[in-house]
Design an enzyme around this catalytic site. Structure first.
Site: not given
Ligand code: DOR
Length: 440
Positions: A306, A310
């Site tokens: 996953d 960021h």
């Molecule tokens: O924590 C998460 N961030 N879970 C997800 O499934 C999507 C993701 C994101 O795209 O930032």
């Protein structure tokens, strides 16, 4: 006629399909594994790789990543992400549709495929996102590895939380459906209830609680069972979901867990703050034991990262403005092989969870095993030394990892994609390009 374009990997400890380790050589030609033997004549190849002391595994296929291109290239892009993959031993990835524009139709999918063809060092496949209004596209656009449904933890068109819409998708079509299983209505109610000005990031695991995950997982399993529809449950995070799956699993249902849900817990908020914030959230550590047991018993089939980068600036905002998600492709294999070294699982199990079972679950041809005829997507890992996760060595554009400082073994020393060396002792061969995965 002699083919001078081949590669021989010599003196490697080779993980065979039967799970045994075999000391020998592997001959690769035209991107495929041709022969495995205790010694192979090296006269007719142009590259010989001395793999003494290293272990040869099938390349990792990461079945859930968010690589941010197009739309959010300031966090990550297909080039930077694929460099991180090459370093982490990930030779193929399956990428999610929450980019800008959303990958919810053929046009957006074609654009992503073209971008990946020109930028990705490793092989790639993409999900198409369900919006609740694009049944035609999700069933016909291609090539895709499956349909992604965000049942929760999403806003905008990709959130499909209404039961009638979900039922319509499960009832029509035959493609694999992968679900992010969280009950959005429950999350909304709990956010109202618990969110106040003093709420810190650890509230995230309370607001998006275990029941929110269980409700959605149950619903997805019920719909999949009713329509006999191929279902994959993404990033399973709780013991109660794993237990429910154990009791209700059908042959056409698979599930994955992430290294962070297996190795981090709600305690991690203390040290990591919002760097530990993700969806579904980290859980209390009794969940870890149950998830591990479910993996060991084959109830959970795969490991996914996953990978959801960021920037540190974004993450530094106060909760709930801080975005959810953490990077993972560079550390997942070493984290899991370190667990194998500690005796929690075997190297063969790690290879199955991170490669073989993913290839099988997503019907990816010719990948996931080291055997003649299979694609030469291979990694050589060092199981003899430990090295910490260091921020300055990371290739991901976001430039951080929740596992910084952890001392790990099983780091990738060489990564080979389609017979081409793409990563070699810390150095990337940036000119190599992966291929679009084929889903049969
Ligand atoms: O924590 C998460 N961030 N879970 C997800 O499934 C999507 C993701 C994101 O795209 O930032």
């Amino acid at each position: 006629m002699t083919d001078f374009t081949g590669l021989i990997i010599q003196k490697a400890e080779i993980l065979l399909p039967n799970g045994n380790l075999f000391l020998g050589d592997v001959l690769i030609k035209q991107g495929r594994i041709v022969e495995i033997a205790s010694s192979i004549d090296s006269n007719d190849v142009n590259t010989i790789l001395d793999a003494s002391g290293l272990t040869l595994l099938p390349g990792v296929i990461d079945p859930q990543v968010h690589f941010r291109e197009p739309g959010f290239e300031y966090k990550e892009d297909l080039f930077s992400a694929s460099c991180a993959c090459a370093r982490g031993g990930v030779t193929s990835f399956l990428e999610m549709p929450n980019t800008k524009p959303l990958t919810s139709n053929q046009l957006a999918l074609d654009d992503k495929l073209a971008r990946a063809a020109s930028k990705s060092l490793v092989n790639y496949g993409f999900f198409i996102g369900a919006t609740g209004e694009n049944l035609e596209e999700i069933n016909n656009a291609g090539p895709v590895c499956g349909i992604k449904i965000f049942m929760g933890s999403m806003h905008g068109p990709l959130l499909v939380s209404q039961e009638d819409k979900l039922e319509e998708i499960f009832a029509n079509g035959s493609r694999l459906i992968a679900v992010h299983a969280e009950d959005q209505a429950r999350i909304d109610r709990r956010r109202e209830q618990y969110m106040n000005s003093s709420a810190d990031v650890s509230m995230h695991s309370i607001i998006q609680d275990e029941i929110a995950a269980l409700n959605a997982t149950k619903l997805a399993i019920e719909l999949s069972t009713k329509y006999q529809r191929r279902l994959h449950i993404l990033h399973m995070s709780t013991g109660i979901e794993a237990q429910y799956l154990r009791e209700h699993k059908q042959p056409w249902i698979t599930a994955e867990a992430t290294p962070q849900h297996l190795l981090l817990s709600t305690d991690s908020y203390k040290n990591l703050g919002s760097l530990a914030q993700m969806n579904p959230p980290l859980r209390s550590d009794n969940n870890q034991q149950i998830l591990w047991q479910a993996l060991l018993d084959g109830v959970i089939d795969m490991i996914a990262t996953d990978h959801a980068p960021h920037t540190l600036e974004e993450k530094a905002q106060p909760y709930p403005k801080s975005p959810s998600g953490m990077p993972g492709v560079e550390t997942s294999l070493a984290l899991m092989l370190t667990q194998a070294n500690l005796g929690r699982c075997t190297i063969n199990q790690v290879a199955r969870w991170m490669s073989t079972n993913v290839a099988k679950g997503y019907s990816i041809e010719n990948k996931g095993l080291i055997a003649p005829g299979y694609d030469a997507d291979l990694i050589l890992v060092d199981l003899k030394h430990y090295h910490p996760v260091l921020r300055e060595e990371l290739k991901t554009k976001c430039g951080w990892s929740p596992f910084e400082g952890r001392n790990l073994t099983g780091w990738t020393v060489y990564t080979i994609v389609g017979g081409n060396l793409v990563y070699e002792k810390g150095k990337l061969h940036e000119q190599v390009r992966g291929k679009a995965l084929k889903f049969s």
